[in-house]
Design a protein around this motif. Sequence first.
Motif, PDB file in Angstrom:
ATOM      1  N   VAL A   1       0.827  -1.216   0.000  1.00 58.75           N
ATOM      2  CA  VAL A   1       0.000   0.000   0.000  1.00 58.75           C
ATOM      3  C   VAL A   1       0.854   1.257   0.000  1.00 58.75           C
ATOM      4  O   VAL A   1       0.442   2.307  -0.517  1.00 58.75           O
ATOM      5  CB  VAL A   1      -0.981   0.016   1.200  1.00 58.75           C
ATOM      6  CG1 VAL A   1      -1.952  -1.162   1.106  1.00 58.75           C
ATOM      7  CG2 VAL A   1      -0.264   0.015   2.541  1.00 58.75           C
ATOM      8  N   THR A   2       2.078   1.157   0.544  1.00 54.19           N
ATOM      9  CA  THR A   2       2.948   2.341   0.583  1.00 54.19           C
ATOM     10  C   THR A   2       3.634   2.561  -0.764  1.00 54.19           C
ATOM     11  O   THR A   2       3.633   3.679  -1.314  1.00 54.19           O
ATOM     12  CB  THR A   2       4.002   2.183   1.693  1.00 54.19           C
ATOM     13  OG1 THR A   2       3.338   2.001   2.944  1.00 54.19           O
ATOM     14  CG2 THR A   2       4.889   3.421   1.778  1.00 54.19           C
ATOM     15  N   SER A   3       4.211   1.466  -1.293  1.00 53.24           N
ATOM     16  CA  SER A   3       4.999   1.622  -2.539  1.00 53.24           C
ATOM     17  C   SER A   3       4.117   1.951  -3.740  1.00 53.24           C
ATOM     18  O   SER A   3       4.574   2.570  -4.701  1.00 53.24           O
ATOM     19  CB  SER A   3       5.804   0.356  -2.812  1.00 53.24           C
ATOM     20  OG  SER A   3       4.943  -0.739  -3.073  1.00 53.24           O
ATOM     21  N   THR A   4       2.861   1.569  -3.715  1.00 58.77           N
ATOM     22  CA  THR A   4       1.958   1.817  -4.844  1.00 58.77           C
ATOM     23  C   THR A   4       1.108   3.075  -4.661  1.00 58.77           C
ATOM     24  O   THR A   4       0.343   3.429  -5.554  1.00 58.77           O
ATOM     25  CB  THR A   4       1.011   0.625  -5.027  1.00 58.77           C
ATOM     26  OG1 THR A   4       0.253   0.439  -3.829  1.00 58.77           O
ATOM     27  CG2 THR A   4       1.793  -0.646  -5.346  1.00 58.77           C
ATOM     28  N   GLY A   5       1.233   3.727  -3.512  1.00 56.78           N
ATOM     29  CA  GLY A   5       0.421   4.916  -3.250  1.00 56.78           C
ATOM     30  C   GLY A   5      -0.998   4.601  -2.808  1.00 56.78           C
ATOM     31  O   GLY A   5      -1.824   5.509  -2.631  1.00 56.78           O
TER      32      GLY A   5
END
Length: 854
Positions: A49-53
């Motif tokens: 969820v962080t790396s993909t926004g």
Amino acid sequence: MDFVLPLNAAAATLETAGGKGAALSELARGGLPVPGGFHVSTAAYQEFVTSTGVADRIRAELAASGPDDGPEGGAGARIRALFEEGPLPSALEQAVSKAYAELGDGARTVAVRSSATAEDLPDLSFAGQQDTYLNVTGESALLAAVRRCWASLWTDRALAYRTRAGIAHEDVSLAVVVQELVAADAAGVMFTVDPLGGRADRLVVNAAWGLGEAVVSGLVTPDTLVVDRAGLTVVEERVAVKEVMTVPASGGTAERPVPAALREAPVLTAAEAGELARLGLAIEELYGEPRDVEWAREAGSFRILQARPITTVAAPRPEVWNDSLGTDSLWTSANLGEAVPDVMTPATWSFVKAFMGDVMVGASLEGRPMYGNIGGRFYMNLSVTATLAAAFGQGRKFARANELVFGRLPEGVVIPLLPASRLRVWRDTLGEAFAVMSRIRANGKQLPAFLEEAPARCEALRARVAAAGTGEELSALWESEVAPYFRRCCHMLQAATRQGGDTLVKVRGTLESLVGEEDADLMTTGLGDGGRLASMGPLLGLERLARGETDRDTYTRAYGHRGPHEFEVSLPRPAEDADWLDRQLAALGTVEEDAALRLARQTAARAAAWDRLAAEHPRRVAGIRAAVDAWAASARLREAARTEIARVFWLLRTFVLRAGEVSGAGEELFFLSREEILTVLGGDRTPLAAVPARRAAYETYRALPVYPTLIRGEFDPAAWAADPNRRADLFDAQDTTPASDTVSGSPASAGVVEGVARVVAGVEEGEAVRPGEILVTTVTNIGWTPLFTRISAIVTDVGANLSHASIVARELGIPAVVGCGDATTRIRSGDRIRVDGGRGTVDVLEPATAPGPA
């Protein structure tokens, strides 16, 4: 942080593997048969969820949602769609693929389960809020299932559940558990306590054909088996008609009809249910609390799929303590209710049963017990004792003795005899009776020496019990010394109660025929002179203490074990209360006339009664005086032996308390029998499962009014208490005649007094009794003795001529009417009443001006 963790990794905690994953990891480390697999950790979810926004877009969706836009503003569907977008981070994908490959070719079909960090918690289960995917085969299908599990954190139902539970959405993360799929032919759920009946001594197993999803989702009515925790035996079984089963299918699972031959066939054998229960107990022991367990059977072996806390267990269903059921007997609590006035804990009842079994001949007859537990209270079965007396031609003598010990029966009340022939009674009891009489004769000779040594012996044993360091040491001490000493005390009291035989019945009848009841009362007093009668000891000793004629330690050693609750092992003895003596001495200071003055007045009255006998029947005096002296000596022996029984019950209390300390079970042991306590001391904690149901029974019965002194037939304490027209003196299942409008009972101590009534429920309310008032209560025992110098008369619901209230009242010259049955419900504090102890009547002269406590 690792994206993947082995299934049994110690690092698989709630924070890293979610609730379901952490539980499965603990099960695997505990040696339970859990299918192999691995965790996709919360770190993997956060990385995605962080790396993909996606994380930022989730926050934006939640912030933009409105109250009129469906659950959480309809944001759930939009958030779930985000998890289908974009590639997985390569390091994450490689870690999952590697772990999946390491499962081996034989485990390529897996179950993929969501495991949220707010899931399977002790107070919130979140069951069914996130998704599970079964029969997943292949790497790409596995990765797609992981995405769908992540997305299920944002279903409308999950959002709504967290909102109701007050859990912030941003505080929740999700792991995924990947496990080998069990090719189950049967599956279900097991509860290690009964979630509906509340019985902790039973496990409940639900079982259906195929995979467990049909049971969990409610698609099928499963078989239900109830298993006894102690024996692992099936005590109840309900085989359902099982129409549907869940089976593996291409791309997941499907529901199929159950084959006709299996629809009404039991899924589990009794042995298999016992094996499942054994696993359930092991799981409960691992977690230290009851668990809801999902299980599956594959090729005859069981696998554990999940174990979460049980969050919705019904209140325990109270045990039923009622020996009146199934009998038409007449029961009485007179005399017994004086000794044990409380609702008994199971520990106390087990000790009382042991005592009665040792001292009573014919403890049961025709399957009917001579004594019983009715709603937690101690009752004697008069039908058994009357049948025994009739079989041996002692019916008339029994009637007189019964009246002295248990009180007069109300008019019209008869004792139903058991359907036993005289020959059968003889056959069943004669051998035992001869053995008992031989033991009584032998113990009678040893009684004085026993009474001399008993206080120090018992105190030494109490000290050793309190110092026992382990369960093994305490059990050995019980078997080698405590239990044998307890039994010896029981036998000594049995011998003491048989000293003098039926002297009292004979001498009392003779005196009444010669001089009447009033003088007969006077001439059989004097037992307490010099403190030789145990019932008078606490009062006379307290007065000596107040005058400085003895010291606190001496008084406490002599009387610190005697009190109103001296046979209930869960309640403290007076000596355990640091302020006990100060309160007693302060109350003594309010008395206008002490016991010594009252005894002196009674001595003069008694001498005058003997003079009257000598004037009218001079030739009878010597013989009658000898008989009275013999009876008085036996009465003092009986009371002295009883004080040692009270002391040994303090030893038993000390034993239970110490057993609770060394076992870690604490005061829960008061809800076990002595045999069960020893089992727990041996390391087997199975009996503790019965505690909740027994505690519930104890609290239920204790909340009810004191039951009638006399009970005939089947008696339901709760139904009786709920009846607005209930009688407090008598319950007869076959006769509902209302009670008399007058208050009357057994004439226990002659004299007429008019005064203000004070109705008290227990000795703890004794401070409310003002000097000169008339005490009205249910029953008294030795713990009440110090109150007697403050009252002008006494009226009790329970009692007879030989009860505590009668004996002490006669010694002090206080009018007494006992065994009224319903005095405490018909008289109110503040009523002005007249007590005629010679006639056994109580009249209300003037009702209280304002309602007082009844």
